[in-house]
Design a protein around this motif. Sequence first.
Motif, PDB file in Angstrom:
ATOM      1  N   ASN A  93       6.279  10.102   4.524  1.00 13.75           N
ATOM      2  CA  ASN A  93       7.726  10.079   4.303  1.00 13.75           C
ATOM      3  C   ASN A  93       8.104   9.096   3.201  1.00 13.75           C
ATOM      4  OD1 ASN A  93       8.295  12.004   6.257  1.00 13.75           O
ATOM      5  ND2 ASN A  93       8.759  10.508   7.853  1.00 13.75           N
ATOM      6  N   LEU A  94       7.485   7.934   3.210  1.00 10.90           N
ATOM      7  CA  LEU A  94       7.778   6.940   2.168  1.00 10.90           C
ATOM      8  C   LEU A  94       7.362   7.450   0.798  1.00 10.90           C
ATOM      9  CD1 LEU A  94       6.786   3.633   3.993  1.00 10.90           C
ATOM     10  CD2 LEU A  94       9.086   4.350   3.315  1.00 10.90           C
ATOM     11  N   ARG A  95       6.272   8.183   0.720  1.00  9.88           N
ATOM     12  CA  ARG A  95       5.871   8.757  -0.560  1.00  9.88           C
ATOM     13  C   ARG A  95       6.835   9.858  -0.989  1.00  9.88           C
ATOM     14  NH1 ARG A  95       4.077   5.690  -3.531  1.00  9.88           N
ATOM     15  NH2 ARG A  95       3.188   7.328  -4.816  1.00  9.88           N
ATOM     16  N   THR A  96       7.369  10.597  -0.027  1.00 13.28           N
ATOM     17  CA  THR A  96       8.337  11.652  -0.349  1.00 13.28           C
ATOM     18  C   THR A  96       9.627  11.059  -0.882  1.00 13.28           C
ATOM     19  OG1 THR A  96       7.439  13.182   1.307  1.00 13.28           O
ATOM     20  CG2 THR A  96       9.730  13.531   0.634  1.00 13.28           C
TER      21      THR A  96
ATOM     22  N   THR B 143       0.822  -1.208   0.000  1.00 16.90           N
ATOM     23  CA  THR B 143       0.000   0.000   0.000  1.00 16.90           C
ATOM     24  C   THR B 143       0.854   1.256   0.000  1.00 16.90           C
ATOM     25  OG1 THR B 143      -0.222  -0.206   2.416  1.00 16.90           O
ATOM     26  CG2 THR B 143      -2.001  -1.091   1.063  1.00 16.90           C
ATOM     27  N   ALA B 144       2.030   1.210   0.645  1.00 12.08           N
ATOM     28  CA  ALA B 144       2.945   2.356   0.571  1.00 12.08           C
ATOM     29  C   ALA B 144       3.448   2.533  -0.852  1.00 12.08           C
ATOM     30  CB  ALA B 144       4.110   2.162   1.535  1.00 12.08           C
ATOM     31  N   ASP B 145       3.804   1.442  -1.493  1.00  8.94           N
ATOM     32  CA  ASP B 145       4.300   1.490  -2.864  1.00  8.94           C
ATOM     33  C   ASP B 145       3.228   2.025  -3.816  1.00  8.94           C
ATOM     34  OD1 ASP B 145       6.049   1.073  -5.015  1.00  8.94           O
ATOM     35  OD2 ASP B 145       5.262  -0.930  -5.376  1.00  8.94           O
ATOM     36  N   GLN B 146       1.982   1.645  -3.582  1.00 10.10           N
ATOM     37  CA  GLN B 146       0.880   2.059  -4.446  1.00 10.10           C
ATOM     38  C   GLN B 146       0.406   3.480  -4.146  1.00 10.10           C
ATOM     39  OE1 GLN B 146      -1.894  -1.015  -3.448  1.00 10.10           O
ATOM     40  NE2 GLN B 146      -0.689  -2.623  -4.464  1.00 10.10           N
ATOM     41  N   GLY B 147       0.861   4.052  -3.039  1.00 12.47           N
ATOM     42  CA  GLY B 147       0.398   5.373  -2.647  1.00 12.47           C
ATOM     43  C   GLY B 147      -1.020   5.372  -2.115  1.00 12.47           C
ATOM     44  N   ASN B 148      -1.464   4.232  -1.584  1.00 12.36           N
ATOM     45  CA  ASN B 148      -2.832   4.081  -1.103  1.00 12.36           C
ATOM     46  C   ASN B 148      -2.870   4.332   0.401  1.00 12.36           C
ATOM     47  OD1 ASN B 148      -5.435   3.223  -0.396  1.00 12.36           O
ATOM     48  ND2 ASN B 148      -5.479   1.735  -2.068  1.00 12.36           N
ATOM     49  N   ARG B 149      -3.058   5.591   0.772  1.00 13.92           N
ATOM     50  CA  ARG B 149      -2.995   5.985   2.175  1.00 13.92           C
ATOM     51  C   ARG B 149      -4.088   5.323   3.010  1.00 13.92           C
ATOM     52  NH1 ARG B 149      -0.848  10.550   4.884  1.00 13.92           N
ATOM     53  NH2 ARG B 149      -1.892  10.954   6.874  1.00 13.92           N
TER      54      ARG B 149
END
Length: 217
Positions: free
Chosen positions: A108-111, A78-84
């Motif tokens: 932070n992971l999305r940044t 979900t972090a990889d997919q950007g699915n908060r």
Amino acid sequence: MALLTVALPVGLLTGCRTTSGSAPGQSPGAGSPSPVSRSDTTASTPNTTSPSPGAHPSRTASPTATNLGRLLTGLVATADQGNRSDFLALVSDRDPGFTSTAGMIFDNLRTISPDDLAFTATGKRRDVSTKRARILGADAYAAQVQVTWSVPGDRVPSNQRIWMTIIREHSELRWAGVVDGPSTPQPTPLWVLEPVHYAHRGAATVITGDGIDPGVG
């Protein structure tokens, strides 16, 4: 998160990470289970069910986590997919303060958008304190998890270990904290501890803490 302490590796300035010519990361221990990695599309895709009629066509049901490996799989995917929303669906709200911390980690992971992101359970676990058990429940425990990640300029991925607090809710595991590990200082990703800023130029990548300009000259 007073019990997690940053121990920055060679090549880091205070509050920042420069990866140009950085030292190789520590290799995972022998016998460690295969990591849940964003590069392994089979392992990193959480189990989902078909959306109910009328649901938004781009959304799928939140991933379930009946064991620790599946929980880690879901967090990475979900972090990889950007699915908060699906990322936070894997987070418990028994500790009212941790929901915002988990949201910060996701941001932070999305940044950073790290490559080779993987969460791997080492098999080590410990009980939480009596005080924390009163908040989280008697089933709460802390599991040691190896965090693998890299950014442009790293010769090899970094390998660091954190303690993730785990609880069971309605037959599924949920992430409930990052403050229940031992007090001994250990290398910890800065993005677990505070909001970060990121900059990359040429062979240099800089990750800084909140309030520090990451500009690369």
